[in-house]
Design a protein around this motif. Structure first.
Motif, PDB file in Angstrom:
ATOM      1  N   TYR A 223       0.850  -1.201   0.000  1.00  0.00           N
ATOM      2  CA  TYR A 223       0.000   0.000   0.000  1.00  0.00           C
ATOM      3  C   TYR A 223       0.876   1.238   0.000  1.00  0.00           C
ATOM      4  O   TYR A 223       1.950   1.226   0.633  1.00  0.00           O
TER       5      TYR A 223
ATOM      6  N   GLN B  35       3.360   2.477   2.888  1.00  0.00           N
ATOM      7  CA  GLN B  35       3.603   1.396   3.857  1.00  0.00           C
ATOM      8  C   GLN B  35       4.966   0.767   3.584  1.00  0.00           C
ATOM      9  O   GLN B  35       5.373   0.635   2.424  1.00  0.00           O
TER      10      GLN B  35
ATOM     11  N   ALA C 282       1.531  -5.832   1.776  1.00  0.00           N
ATOM     12  CA  ALA C 282       0.334  -6.466   2.340  1.00  0.00           C
ATOM     13  C   ALA C 282       0.189  -7.873   1.787  1.00  0.00           C
ATOM     14  O   ALA C 282      -0.381  -8.768   2.413  1.00  0.00           O
TER      15      ALA C 282
ATOM     16  N   PRO D 129      -5.440 -15.104   9.469  1.00  0.00           N
ATOM     17  CA  PRO D 129      -5.761 -14.155  10.536  1.00  0.00           C
ATOM     18  C   PRO D 129      -6.067 -12.761   9.993  1.00  0.00           C
ATOM     19  O   PRO D 129      -5.756 -12.465   8.833  1.00  0.00           O
ATOM     20  N   SER D 130      -6.645 -11.935  10.836  1.00  0.00           N
ATOM     21  CA  SER D 130      -6.967 -10.569  10.430  1.00  0.00           C
ATOM     22  C   SER D 130      -5.688  -9.836  10.024  1.00  0.00           C
ATOM     23  O   SER D 130      -4.657  -9.957  10.682  1.00  0.00           O
ATOM     24  N   GLY D 131      -5.767  -9.139   8.895  1.00  0.00           N
ATOM     25  CA  GLY D 131      -4.602  -8.387   8.419  1.00  0.00           C
ATOM     26  C   GLY D 131      -3.646  -9.225   7.591  1.00  0.00           C
ATOM     27  O   GLY D 131      -2.561  -8.759   7.220  1.00  0.00           O
ATOM     28  N   ALA D 132      -4.047 -10.496   7.279  1.00  0.00           N
ATOM     29  CA  ALA D 132      -3.136 -11.386   6.539  1.00  0.00           C
ATOM     30  C   ALA D 132      -3.016 -10.989   5.067  1.00  0.00           C
ATOM     31  O   ALA D 132      -2.073 -11.392   4.398  1.00  0.00           O
ATOM     32  N   GLY D 133      -3.992 -10.222   4.555  1.00  0.00           N
ATOM     33  CA  GLY D 133      -3.919  -9.797   3.155  1.00  0.00           C
ATOM     34  C   GLY D 133      -5.012 -10.369   2.282  1.00  0.00           C
ATOM     35  O   GLY D 133      -4.960 -10.236   1.050  1.00  0.00           O
ATOM     36  N   LYS D 134      -6.052 -10.964   2.899  1.00  0.00           N
ATOM     37  CA  LYS D 134      -7.119 -11.612   2.121  1.00  0.00           C
ATOM     38  C   LYS D 134      -7.877 -10.603   1.261  1.00  0.00           C
ATOM     39  O   LYS D 134      -8.056 -10.791   0.048  1.00  0.00           O
ATOM     40  N   SER D 135      -8.351  -9.507   1.895  1.00  0.00           N
ATOM     41  CA  SER D 135      -9.124  -8.505   1.134  1.00  0.00           C
ATOM     42  C   SER D 135      -8.244  -7.848   0.075  1.00  0.00           C
ATOM     43  O   SER D 135      -8.726  -7.457  -0.991  1.00  0.00           O
ATOM     44  N   THR D 136      -6.957  -7.745   0.366  1.00  0.00           N
ATOM     45  CA  THR D 136      -6.049  -7.129  -0.610  1.00  0.00           C
ATOM     46  C   THR D 136      -6.018  -7.978  -1.886  1.00  0.00           C
ATOM     47  O   THR D 136      -5.972  -7.435  -3.000  1.00  0.00           O
TER      48      THR D 136
ATOM     49  N   HIS E 215     -13.478 -14.655   6.240  1.00  0.00           N
ATOM     50  CA  HIS E 215     -12.997 -14.096   7.490  1.00  0.00           C
ATOM     51  C   HIS E 215     -13.312 -15.069   8.633  1.00  0.00           C
ATOM     52  O   HIS E 215     -12.860 -14.905   9.742  1.00  0.00           O
TER      53      HIS E 215
END
Ligand SMILES: Nc1ncnc2c1ncn2[C@@H]1O[C@H](COP(=O)(O)OP(=O)(O)OP(=O)(O)O)[C@@H](O)[C@H]1O
Length: 577
Positions: free
Chosen positions: A342, A345, A349, A368-375, A529
């Protein structure tokens, strides 16, 4: 800056010229009226009563003509402003579309909205008031001075000099005024953005007890805005005061000079009367320009915001021309060694990710949360591209960057549990993105999404108004509408983004059935998620810290006892506690 503003005004140039012509006509009426009244006085002095009455009647008739011309001037100016605003809004909207959602994420939504609404509105006054007034004031002012010069050249010179001095005051103060206006507009944009946050966020803010803190912040920005608007009003009043002073001084000096010439026998009483009336008229263009000057100034920061938005470059260039390899058929999508960071950063990500979404299969990504899935989903949607030289994403072998965004986006549908419903009918909300769909297509999609029954039970069936300011629907109902929308779009590639909050919705049988139907025959990427919904995926990818930790069918991963098995065990532990 002025040139750019005039450039914005080009679509309205026809009605603008009409407005200027009418404005010059109005000024001509004022002059003619003064001359007719002077004539009436001259006839009266010669005891020619009929001549005096006729001259007065002529002056009265001019009042009617002037009223007509003012009406024409206002209508033409409003039409010009409307054309300019419509053209600009369309340009800004189209440009925002090319910028994509990434731009709005980086900017505050409220600030973008202020540019779209208030800045465009500020141009209204520039186009409808300031721009025609500049021309009318210059032409009208020159005309009146020319007429005065025919009657009394020294007075004409005096009036011309004072009028130029009066007009120079706002110009001398313009830097200060501009600075204050910039502060004013900046404050306004910040306040709008804060209000938008306040309106959209209360439940979340209340939950963390932050509404008090937010209220303080809101009142602070409102107070800052109040002070900047007060400063701007003050400087406006000062400059209007100076203009008024020069206008009064000029008129008094002109009449004084004319009276002195009369006393020395150089000027007739009729000429003095003409000077009295015309010198007052000579300052009208300046005072009117001063009033319009504020409207013109307000457009400067607006123009800056508009130019800033128009100059923003899209996050992803839309230069591809290669058509998709197979339109309509579910694509085979590959992420080859993809890294994405990003802006601003340090850490990527998504880091050297290689995944294949086989055609007509479901691949779930967990982690886990913040692992980069949505990215990953964002990259697939091309809201961003992989870092330059760091991998590629392709569909049936064609790099996504080589296809046009429009071509690629028609092949993808997204169903997320945060369903976007706009203010409109159920019919329009399902047909969103497929303008050619008929009522039968819409009903077919709604039936397949298990939405038809609840839609027909609504007060007006498919014509019920929903969305913002419309009827509220339950989470599951919204979800089924989104599925109907995706079914209607019939895109061969599907992204299912499952938000954490909607456990109940996912548990709804109707939603699960509808989703299963939607997945049939498509290439599907599930951003999971939660783990409960991924057991029936064909392939599972576990992401940690942006890297692929493991990838295989779910049963195989469970049997391996690796990262996925640990995630499942941890979630089970959490559920039993
Ligand atoms: N717009 C952004 N700007 C900067 N960093 C971002 C942005 N969006 C996400 N990130 C960062 O990128 C990383 C991956 O985020 P991402 O949203 O892809 O994770 P995720 O696995 O989908 O998380 P979750 O399950 O919580 O939604 C995180 O460290 C996040 O802080």
């Amino acid at each position: 800056m002025l040139i750019s503003l005039i450039h914005h005004a080009r679509p309205g140039r026809g009605p603008l010229l009409a407005s200027v012509a009418a404005g010059v006509g109005v000024s001509a009426c004022y002059v003619a009226q003064s001359l007719l009244l002077t004539l009436a006085v001259a006839r009266g002095l010669r005891e020619d009563l009929t001549g005096a009455v006729w001259a007065c009647c002529g002056a009265l008739a001019l009042v009617a003509v002037r009223a007509l011309l003012i009406w024409a001037r206002e209508v033409a100016a409003a039409r010009a402003a409307e054309r300019v605003k419509t053209d600009l809004r369309l340009r800004l909207y189209r440009h925002l579309l090319t910028l994509g959602p990434a731009h709005v994420t980086r900017q505050r939504t409220g600030a973008v909205l202020t540019t779209l609404q208030d800045s465009v509105e500020a141009l209204d006054r520039f186009v409808s008031i300031f721009l025609p007034q500049v021309l009318v004031s210059v032409l009208g002012g020159l005309g009146i001075v020319a007429v005065l010069a025919l009657i009394d050249p020294p007075v004409a010179l005096l009036v011309a000099v004072t009028a130029v001095l009066a007009a120079a005051v706002p110009r001398l103060l313009r830097h200060r005024m501009r600075q204050m206006l910039m502060d004013f507009m900046r404050g306004w944009r910040g306040l709008s953005a804060d209000y938008l946050d306040a309106v959209q966020g209360p439940p979340a803010l209340k939950a963390v007890g932050a509404d008090g803190h937010f209220g303080t912040r809101l009142s602070r920005s409102a107070w800052d805005f109040y002070r900047s608007s007060l400063r701007f009003t003050q400087i406006g009043t000062i400059s209007a005061g100076f203009v008024g002073f020069f206008a009064a001084l000029g008129t008094a000096a002109a009449v004084g000079l004319a009276a002195w010439q009369y006393a020395s026998g150089d000027l007739s009483v009729t000429a003095v009367f003409a000077v009295l009336l015309l010198s007052r008229e000579a300052f009208r263009p300046v005072t009117e320009l001063m009033a319009a000057f504020h409207a013109g100034q307000a457009a400067l920061p607006a123009d800056e915001a508009i130019r800033e938005l128009l100059a923003a470059k899209p996050v992803v260039p839309d230069t591809g021309t290669t058509p998709p390899a197979r339109t309509g058929a579910p694509p085979r999508v590959t992420f080859d060694d993809v890294t994405y960071t990003y802006p601003g950063q340090g850490q990527p990500a998504v880091d050297r990710v290689t995944i294949t979404l086989e055609a007509s299969t479901t691949t779930a990504v967990v982690g886990p949360s913040g692992a980069g899935k949505s990215t990953l989903a964002r990259l697939l949607l091309r809201f961003a591209d992989p870092d330059p030289g760091n991998g590629r994403i392709s569909a049936d072998g064609v790099d996504l960057r080589h296809m046009s965004l429009a071509d690629w986006h028609t092949r993808i549908a997204v169903v997320s549990q945060e369903v976007f419903l706009f203010h409109g009918t159920v019919h329009d909300n399902i047909a969103f993105g497929r303008a050619d769909a008929g009522p039968q297509d819409i009903e077919k999609a709604a039936r397949a999404a298990h939405a038809h029954d609840f839609i027909t039970a609504l007060p007006d069936g498919y014509d019920t108004v929903i969305g913002e300011r419309g009827l509220r629907l339950s989470g599951g109902q919204r979800q089924r509408l989104a599925i109907a929308r995706a079914l209607l779009a019939d895109a061969p590639l599907l992204i299912l983004d499952e938000a954490t909050s909607s456990v109940d919705i996912a548990a709804e049988r109707a939603v699960v059935d509808a989703l299963d139907r939607l997945r049939e025959g498509r290439t599907v990427l599930v951003i999971a998620h939660r783990l409960s919904t991924v057991a029936d995926a064909d392939h599972l990818v576990v992401l940690t810290d942006g890297r692929v930790a493991e990838a295989a069918p779910p049963d195989q991963l469970l049997a391996q006892g690796g990262a996925y098995a640990r995630l499942v065990a941890r979630q089970r532990e959490g559920a039993t506690r």
